[in-house]
Motif scaffolding. Sequence first.
Motif, PDB file in Angstrom:
ATOM      1  N   PHE A  29       0.821  -1.211   0.000  1.00 55.30           N
ATOM      2  CA  PHE A  29       0.000   0.000   0.000  1.00 55.30           C
ATOM      3  C   PHE A  29       0.859   1.267   0.000  1.00 55.30           C
ATOM      4  N   LEU A  30       1.974   1.240   0.698  1.00 55.40           N
ATOM      5  CA  LEU A  30       2.876   2.401   0.685  1.00 55.40           C
ATOM      6  C   LEU A  30       3.456   2.635  -0.710  1.00 55.40           C
ATOM      7  N   LEU A  31       3.763   1.569  -1.425  1.00 54.38           N
ATOM      8  CA  LEU A  31       4.233   1.715  -2.804  1.00 54.38           C
ATOM      9  C   LEU A  31       3.160   2.355  -3.683  1.00 54.38           C
ATOM     10  N   CYS A  32       1.934   1.920  -3.532  1.00 55.49           N
ATOM     11  CA  CYS A  32       0.834   2.486  -4.326  1.00 55.49           C
ATOM     12  C   CYS A  32       0.663   3.976  -4.026  1.00 55.49           C
ATOM     13  N   ILE A  33       0.671   4.311  -2.755  1.00 58.96           N
ATOM     14  CA  ILE A  33       0.522   5.721  -2.365  1.00 58.96           C
ATOM     15  C   ILE A  33       1.707   6.534  -2.867  1.00 58.96           C
ATOM     16  N   GLY A  34       2.914   5.978  -2.736  1.00 56.86           N
ATOM     17  CA  GLY A  34       4.114   6.677  -3.207  1.00 56.86           C
ATOM     18  C   GLY A  34       4.083   6.936  -4.697  1.00 56.86           C
ATOM     19  N   LEU A  35       3.666   5.947  -5.470  1.00 57.36           N
ATOM     20  CA  LEU A  35       3.580   6.133  -6.924  1.00 57.36           C
ATOM     21  C   LEU A  35       2.545   7.198  -7.282  1.00 57.36           C
ATOM     22  N   TYR A  36       1.410   7.160  -6.613  1.00 57.79           N
ATOM     23  CA  TYR A  36       0.381   8.157  -6.894  1.00 57.79           C
ATOM     24  C   TYR A  36       0.885   9.571  -6.572  1.00 57.79           C
ATOM     25  N   VAL A  37       1.507   9.724  -5.410  1.00 54.44           N
ATOM     26  CA  VAL A  37       2.008  11.047  -4.993  1.00 54.44           C
ATOM     27  C   VAL A  37       3.100  11.525  -5.947  1.00 54.44           C
ATOM     28  N   MET A  38       4.009  10.630  -6.356  1.00 52.72           N
ATOM     29  CA  MET A  38       5.066  11.039  -7.294  1.00 52.72           C
ATOM     30  C   MET A  38       4.465  11.529  -8.608  1.00 52.72           C
TER      31      MET A  38
END
Length: 190
Positions: A29-38
Amino acid sequence: MKNLVRAKGTYGYIENHKAYAAIRTLVYFLLCIGLYVMGYVTTGSNKNLLTVVAILGCLPACKSLVNLVMFLKAKGCSQELMQRVREYDEDLTTFYDLYFTTYQKNFAISHMVLKGNVLCGITENSQCDVNEAEKHLEQMLTQEGIKNVTVKIFSDIDKYIDRLSQVKKLDTEEHKNRDGIISLLNSISL
């Protein structure tokens, strides 16, 4: 990280896998959030390729979350039971912390042994219907084409210990489908 995860059927597998599943789910989930924010920070909009990748990344994250929920519901073998049955592990094929799921019910089997054509186990869960668990395992064995296996699940520790001593004394050759039985138990349990 794979070396830190205990093998299915070993003592402490469920507790160990709870922690592993929690960490894995959090990372996904942190990867998904990180990709979205980037993607949002670099383009100023959520209409970009990284948003699509983040959304698709939610699929394995959600699958991992479902796996975590199942492990949180499961209970493994207690320390007390493990101490009492440990002496029988030597000559028998043993399994700890098996959790079988069906559409209607779940069956928590704390300890199970296999010798010859005898498969017996114990549940420490008072809610577990031992007759249904036996029927489920017999049905799964039959579906795999494995015949002539006697399945017995106990809920009383003393009766189970008595049965273990009887099974240990059995002078029988291994079931011709021993590896198939082991594979089946591992594949149908959590």
